[in-house]
Design a protein around this motif. Structure first.
Motif, PDB file in Angstrom:
ATOM      1  N   ASN A  74      68.968 -33.877  -5.865  1.00  0.00           N
ATOM      2  CA  ASN A  74      69.467 -34.995  -6.659  1.00  0.00           C
ATOM      3  C   ASN A  74      70.023 -34.572  -8.010  1.00  0.00           C
ATOM      4  O   ASN A  74      70.550 -35.408  -8.741  1.00  0.00           O
ATOM      5  CB  ASN A  74      68.350 -36.028  -6.863  1.00  0.00           C
ATOM      6  CG  ASN A  74      67.932 -36.649  -5.552  1.00  0.00           C
ATOM      7  OD1 ASN A  74      68.753 -36.815  -4.660  1.00  0.00           O
ATOM      8  ND2 ASN A  74      66.655 -36.972  -5.420  1.00  0.00           N
ATOM      9  N   ASP A  75      69.900 -33.303  -8.374  1.00  0.00           N
ATOM     10  CA  ASP A  75      70.422 -32.807  -9.649  1.00  0.00           C
ATOM     11  C   ASP A  75      71.945 -32.651  -9.521  1.00  0.00           C
ATOM     12  O   ASP A  75      72.430 -31.908  -8.667  1.00  0.00           O
ATOM     13  CB  ASP A  75      69.773 -31.468  -9.987  1.00  0.00           C
ATOM     14  CG  ASP A  75      70.156 -30.962 -11.357  1.00  0.00           C
ATOM     15  OD1 ASP A  75      70.849 -31.695 -12.096  1.00  0.00           O
ATOM     16  OD2 ASP A  75      69.765 -29.836 -11.699  1.00  0.00           O
ATOM     17  N   PRO A  76      72.718 -33.356 -10.364  1.00  0.00           N
ATOM     18  CA  PRO A  76      74.185 -33.283 -10.214  1.00  0.00           C
ATOM     19  C   PRO A  76      74.782 -31.911 -10.586  1.00  0.00           C
ATOM     20  O   PRO A  76      75.898 -31.610 -10.200  1.00  0.00           O
ATOM     21  CB  PRO A  76      74.696 -34.370 -11.154  1.00  0.00           C
ATOM     22  CG  PRO A  76      73.586 -34.653 -12.092  1.00  0.00           C
ATOM     23  CD  PRO A  76      72.317 -34.296 -11.393  1.00  0.00           C
ATOM     24  N   SER A  77      74.036 -31.080 -11.318  1.00  0.00           N
ATOM     25  CA  SER A  77      74.591 -29.768 -11.678  1.00  0.00           C
ATOM     26  C   SER A  77      74.426 -28.748 -10.553  1.00  0.00           C
ATOM     27  O   SER A  77      75.016 -27.667 -10.614  1.00  0.00           O
ATOM     28  CB  SER A  77      73.913 -29.238 -12.947  1.00  0.00           C
ATOM     29  OG  SER A  77      72.550 -28.959 -12.700  1.00  0.00           O
ATOM     30  N   ASN A  78      73.639 -29.069  -9.549  1.00  0.00           N
ATOM     31  CA  ASN A  78      73.417 -28.153  -8.424  1.00  0.00           C
ATOM     32  C   ASN A  78      74.029 -28.724  -7.152  1.00  0.00           C
ATOM     33  O   ASN A  78      73.333 -29.060  -6.199  1.00  0.00           O
ATOM     34  CB  ASN A  78      71.910 -27.912  -8.225  1.00  0.00           C
ATOM     35  CG  ASN A  78      71.287 -27.222  -9.398  1.00  0.00           C
ATOM     36  OD1 ASN A  78      71.920 -26.393 -10.027  1.00  0.00           O
ATOM     37  ND2 ASN A  78      70.048 -27.574  -9.700  1.00  0.00           N
ATOM     38  N   LYS A  79      75.338 -28.831  -7.136  1.00  0.00           N
ATOM     39  CA  LYS A  79      76.004 -29.374  -5.960  1.00  0.00           C
ATOM     40  C   LYS A  79      76.180 -28.290  -4.905  1.00  0.00           C
ATOM     41  O   LYS A  79      76.330 -27.108  -5.217  1.00  0.00           O
ATOM     42  CB  LYS A  79      77.369 -29.941  -6.338  1.00  0.00           C
ATOM     43  CG  LYS A  79      77.281 -31.157  -7.243  1.00  0.00           C
ATOM     44  CD  LYS A  79      78.632 -31.774  -7.455  1.00  0.00           C
ATOM     45  CE  LYS A  79      79.415 -30.922  -8.412  1.00  0.00           C
ATOM     46  NZ  LYS A  79      80.663 -31.520  -8.824  1.00  0.00           N
ATOM     47  N   MET A  80      76.149 -28.684  -3.660  1.00  0.00           N
ATOM     48  CA  MET A  80      76.341 -27.754  -2.557  1.00  0.00           C
ATOM     49  C   MET A  80      77.746 -27.158  -2.586  1.00  0.00           C
ATOM     50  O   MET A  80      77.934 -25.985  -2.270  1.00  0.00           O
ATOM     51  CB  MET A  80      76.104 -28.475  -1.223  1.00  0.00           C
ATOM     52  CG  MET A  80      76.303 -27.597  -0.019  1.00  0.00           C
ATOM     53  SD  MET A  80      75.090 -26.309   0.092  1.00  0.00           S
ATOM     54  CE  MET A  80      73.756 -27.211   0.793  1.00  0.00           C
ATOM     55  N   SER A  81      78.717 -27.951  -3.007  1.00  0.00           N
ATOM     56  CA  SER A  81      80.098 -27.454  -3.022  1.00  0.00           C
ATOM     57  C   SER A  81      80.266 -26.322  -4.030  1.00  0.00           C
ATOM     58  O   SER A  81      80.990 -25.356  -3.763  1.00  0.00           O
ATOM     59  CB  SER A  81      81.066 -28.594  -3.347  1.00  0.00           C
ATOM     60  OG  SER A  81      80.788 -29.118  -4.633  1.00  0.00           O
ATOM     61  N   SER A  82      79.599 -26.402  -5.180  1.00  0.00           N
ATOM     62  CA  SER A  82      79.726 -25.315  -6.153  1.00  0.00           C
ATOM     63  C   SER A  82      79.046 -24.050  -5.647  1.00  0.00           C
ATOM     64  O   SER A  82      79.515 -22.936  -5.890  1.00  0.00           O
ATOM     65  CB  SER A  82      79.164 -25.738  -7.509  1.00  0.00           C
ATOM     66  OG  SER A  82      77.788 -26.017  -7.405  1.00  0.00           O
ATOM     67  N   ALA A  83      77.934 -24.198  -4.911  1.00  0.00           N
ATOM     68  CA  ALA A  83      77.264 -23.031  -4.340  1.00  0.00           C
ATOM     69  C   ALA A  83      78.153 -22.343  -3.309  1.00  0.00           C
ATOM     70  O   ALA A  83      78.321 -21.115  -3.330  1.00  0.00           O
ATOM     71  CB  ALA A  83      75.939 -23.439  -3.712  1.00  0.00           C
ATOM     72  N   LEU A  84      78.750 -23.121  -2.436  1.00  0.00           N
ATOM     73  CA  LEU A  84      79.632 -22.534  -1.418  1.00  0.00           C
ATOM     74  C   LEU A  84      80.883 -21.916  -2.045  1.00  0.00           C
ATOM     75  O   LEU A  84      81.349 -20.860  -1.601  1.00  0.00           O
ATOM     76  CB  LEU A  84      80.015 -23.598  -0.388  1.00  0.00           C
ATOM     77  CG  LEU A  84      78.871 -24.071   0.515  1.00  0.00           C
ATOM     78  CD1 LEU A  84      79.352 -25.203   1.412  1.00  0.00           C
ATOM     79  CD2 LEU A  84      78.336 -22.920   1.330  1.00  0.00           C
ATOM     80  N   THR A  85      81.420 -22.551  -3.072  1.00  0.00           N
ATOM     81  CA  THR A  85      82.589 -22.007  -3.752  1.00  0.00           C
ATOM     82  C   THR A  85      82.267 -20.657  -4.377  1.00  0.00           C
ATOM     83  O   THR A  85      83.050 -19.703  -4.252  1.00  0.00           O
ATOM     84  CB  THR A  85      83.078 -22.987  -4.839  1.00  0.00           C
ATOM     85  OG1 THR A  85      83.389 -24.237  -4.238  1.00  0.00           O
ATOM     86  CG2 THR A  85      84.288 -22.443  -5.556  1.00  0.00           C
TER      87      THR A  85
END
Length: 124
Positions: A74-85
């Motif tokens: 639920n933390d907006p700074s830890n998005k899955m898309s940024s991890a994959l990018t």
């Protein structure tokens, strides 16, 4: 700078220049070109190492971002898309040296001189 300091600097630099006469003397343009080519090779090796180290670092940042997302989705700074990018960018940075070699062969043909960046430089 006043004239006295300029004269002092000039007088102290003359013996230093006399001890290094080969700096300004080049035999011909071919020697200058071969020296520049050797320096270009070293710059290419440096870029290869920087890409590999930075790529591994960026991929690790992506893995840590993925772990943070798994721990708290639920933390907006830890998005899955940024991890994959971050993981894909890291993988691309590690692959850059190999892609550059095959790209030169594709554009200029098999007779083109290609540096083998698939291994770490030996320092020779």
């Amino acid at each position: 700078m006043n004239a006295k300091n300029a004269k002092r600097i000039g007088l102290t630099s003359i013996p230093g220049l006399a001890l290094m006469p080969n700096i300004a003397l080049a035999a011909n343009m071919g020697d200058i070109a071969s020296d520049l080519a050797g320096q270009g090779q070293q710059i290419g090796d440096l870029i290869m190492i920087i890409c590999a180290v930075a790529g591994i670092g960026v991929a690790l940042m992506g893995l840590f971002k993925f772990k943070a997302h798994s721990a708290n989705p639920n933390d907006p700074s830890n998005k899955m898309s940024s991890a994959l990018t971050l993981i894909f960018v890291g993988a691309a940075m590690v692959a850059i040296p190999e892609l550059l070699g095959s790209g030169v062969s594709t554009i200029f043909g098999d007779g083109a001189e290609v540096q083998d960046y698939g291994r770490l430089p030996t320092g020779n």
